[in-house]
Each structure stands twice: as structure tokens, then as C-alpha cells.
Write an enzyme that holds these catalytic residues in place. Structure first.
Site, mmCIF file in Angstrom:
data_model
loop_
_atom_site.group_PDB
_atom_site.id
_atom_site.type_symbol
_atom_site.label_atom_id
_atom_site.label_comp_id
_atom_site.label_asym_id
_atom_site.label_seq_id
_atom_site.Cartn_x
_atom_site.Cartn_y
_atom_site.Cartn_z
ATOM 1 N N ARG A 73 26.120 25.285 29.197
ATOM 2 C CA ARG A 73 25.363 26.343 29.375
ATOM 3 C C ARG A 73 25.417 27.450 28.289
ATOM 4 N NH1 ARG A 73 21.751 27.645 32.900
ATOM 5 N NH2 ARG A 73 23.097 26.956 34.681
ATOM 6 N N HIS A 167 15.856 24.055 24.728
ATOM 7 C CA HIS A 167 16.279 25.120 25.498
ATOM 8 C C HIS A 167 17.013 26.097 24.993
ATOM 9 C CE1 HIS A 167 17.222 27.009 29.347
ATOM 10 N NE2 HIS A 167 16.412 26.262 30.028
ATOM 11 N N GLU A 271 12.380 28.818 24.239
ATOM 12 C CA GLU A 271 12.362 27.585 24.185
ATOM 13 C C GLU A 271 11.072 27.112 23.790
ATOM 14 O OE1 GLU A 271 14.396 28.481 28.589
ATOM 15 O OE2 GLU A 271 13.454 26.460 28.537
#
Ligand code: TA6
Length: 298
Positions: A73, A167, A271
Site C-alpha cells: 500500500r 498506480h 495513476e
């Protein structure tokens, strides 16, 4: 068990291999003794990027889970061969939870430091995505830029299609004093409105609620303006037409195990990728895309 660590591609003062979090082999790039980027072989995932001023440009959750079957993450997850739920695979595909190989490094004459990582099909990937492929991801570091370039090759005897994205989680001092410039007039799919299409009205997009949008065929130059940090993060993309803007805001932050309840205040995902229109590759064909991030004080 994390894979072994090799110094085969080390370059003194520029490229080193270390045991990162939970022993994950991590490649550390250093530019002229100041700018620094770290890339774990797990997902060929850029986990940190500090520019020559020492400023950390990427968000990384303090609750990030470094485990073989889990996406990290923060940083720059590599999304392949499927973005989100746009296909039969688990969300965002398997590349970000696969172990990539470090296949090359370089210290160029201009001082740019690079590392290239590769992922090819395996029995495990073919079991869920029945195609032969090769991905090569190159990370390039200079004093104030980080470039991530991806080459996707069809090594099969049949055509196949994929969607992909970088991302990227940017660190921001305060999301309420952060804007994203460059999307005015661009049509976006709003994931929070059943993917309804809307045209962006604002030259400078502010974030004051959960945002989860795919901007279609967006301009190749965007700017994250972090007013509190007095910094501009420029995003320059090539062959990556679509841009995702995501902030989970309050409620979704509380639902994410590996994300602090208040972390929505200090991050913004911008992204770049090929998301709405899948890329079709014939046997032997390649797709190339790249995004350069430029960090500067205002
Ligand atoms: O990029 C936006 C998005 O697709 C959001 O919908 C949200 O799910 C985010 O990705 C994070 O996905 P992840 O699978 O990493 O939790």
C-alpha cells in the site's frame, strides 16, 4: 521465503541490493550521493523516492503489508495485465504480487542511474491468465526526476489484450491544500457513480471527498500542486492515455486494513495507464509506455 539477494548488478555509489522489509530483496538507486529510490523485487515496486533535496515524494502506508501474496500500500504498484475489476483476474492483476527479476543496471554518462526488472509467464500465471508474456520495467533516477518505463511483449503464438497502470501514491502535506492541474475538459468515468461519464470542469481539481475517477485520453502533462509543501510534482506520460485520480477519504480509509484512518489527508493517487481501451498485442509485438515524475520546490 524471500528470494536470495545477489550483488551481480551492484554499481558502487549508484546501485546496491539490500534485504528490505521482511527480507524482501530491494534495489537501492542513489544519484550523485543524494537522490534515492528503492525498488523491491516483490512487484518491481518502487517503495520510496527522495529527490536531491531529500524530499520524499511517495506515500507509503505505515500499515503496508510486505507479504508474498499482498500488494504493498503505497509507492508505485505496477498494474498488469488487468486494471481494477476489468476482467476475470483479482483486482489489478498479478504483476504487483509477483517476484520480478533484476536483469540489468546502468550508470549513464549523464549520471542517470537505472535498474531494469523483468517478469515472464510461469505455470502459476498461465493457470490464471493463459498467455505467454514478458514485462520489463526500467526505473531511471536523476537529481529531481524518477522515470518508470514499461515494455510489455507478447511472446505467445496467439494475440492477447491487457490493461495496465502505474498506480502511484504521491505524498502530500495536506490534501485540502493540494490541487491537480491539467484535466480541465477531459471526460472521466466516475467509479462512485456507476462509471457515469462526466467532463472535468476545473482547471485545478481539488479533493474534498472520496474520488475514484478514470480520466480518458488525458493530456500527457499534469501537475500536482502541494501548496503547504510549496512544491510541484509534474507528471509527464507517454503512451499511457488514461489517468486515475483516487483518494479514499474518510470512510474507505477506515475500511482499508493497511491504510491509516487519517492517511487520506497525506496522499493522492495519480495513476497513468491504458485502462478504458485494452492494448491488443499480436504474437511478437511490444507495447511501450513511460511516466516521468519531476519534483521541484516552488
Ligand atoms: O486506482 C483506483 C482503485 O481502482 C480504487 O478503486 C481502489 O480500489 C484503489 O484502486 C486501490 O485498490 P487496491 O486493490 O490496491 O486496494
Amino acid at each position: 521465503m524471500p528470494p536470495a539477494i545477489s550483488d551481480q548488478f551492484a554499481i558502487p555509489g549508484a546501485v546496491a541490493m539490500t534485504a528490505g522489509v521482511n527480507g524482501f530483496p530491494t534495489c537501492v538507486l542513489t544519484h550523485a550521493g543524494s537522490a534515492r529510490a528503492t525498488i523491491t523485487l516483490h512487484g518491481a515496486h518502487v517503495t520510496a523516492w527522495t529527490d536531491a533535496s531529500g524530499y520524499e515524494n511517495l506515500y507509503m502506508s505505515r500499515q503496508a503489508v510486505f507479504a508474498s501474496d499482498t500488494a504493498i500500500r503505497g509507492g508505485i504498484p505496477v498494474i498488469f495485465p488487468q486494471f481494477g475489476g476489468r476482467g476475470p483476474l483479482a483486482a489489478h492483476g498479478f504483476a504487483r504480487t509477483s517476484v520480478w527479476d533484476l536483469v540489468g543496471t546502468d550508470l549513464r554518462e549523464d549520471g542517470c542511474v537505472t535498474a531494469t526488472f523483468a517478469l515472464t509467464d510461469s505455470a502459476a500465471t498461465r493457470a490464471i491468465w493463459p498467455y505467454r508474456f514478458r514485462c520489463a520495467l526500467t526505473v531511471e533516477l536523476t537529481a529531481n526526476t524518477l522515470t518508470v518505463a514499461l515494455v510489455v511483449s507478447n511472446t505467445d503464438a496467439q494475440p492477447w489484450a491487457f490493461t495496465t497502470a502505474l498506480h502511484t501514491y504521491f505524498a502530500v502535506r495536506d490534501i485540502r491544500q493540494t490541487t491537480l492541474e491539467g484535466l480541465q475538459g477531459v471526460t472521466y468515468e466516475d467509479a462512485l457513480q456507476q462509471h457515469a461519464l462526466t467532463v472535468e470542469a476545473h482547471a485545478a481539481l481539488s479533493i474534498a471527498e472520496e474520488v475514484d475517477r478514470v480520466y480518458l485520453h488525458a493530456p500527457d502533462l499534469l501537475h500536482v500542486q502541494d501548496a503547504q509543501a510549496q512544491r510541484t510534482l509534474t507528471i509527464a506520460k507517454r503512451e499511457m492515455p488514461d489517468v486515475v485520480v483516487w483518494n479514499p477519504w474518510v470512510e474507505k480509509s477506515q475500511r482499508l486494513r493497511d491504510f491509516g484512518d487519517e492517511d487520506y489527508r497525506s496522499m493522492l493517487c495519480v495513476e497513468t495507464g491504458c485502462i478504458r481501451d485494452a492494448v491488443m498485442l499480436a504474437p511478437g509485438e511490444h507495447w511501450r509506455g513511460k511516466t516521468t515524475y519531476i519534483s521541484c520546490a516552488r
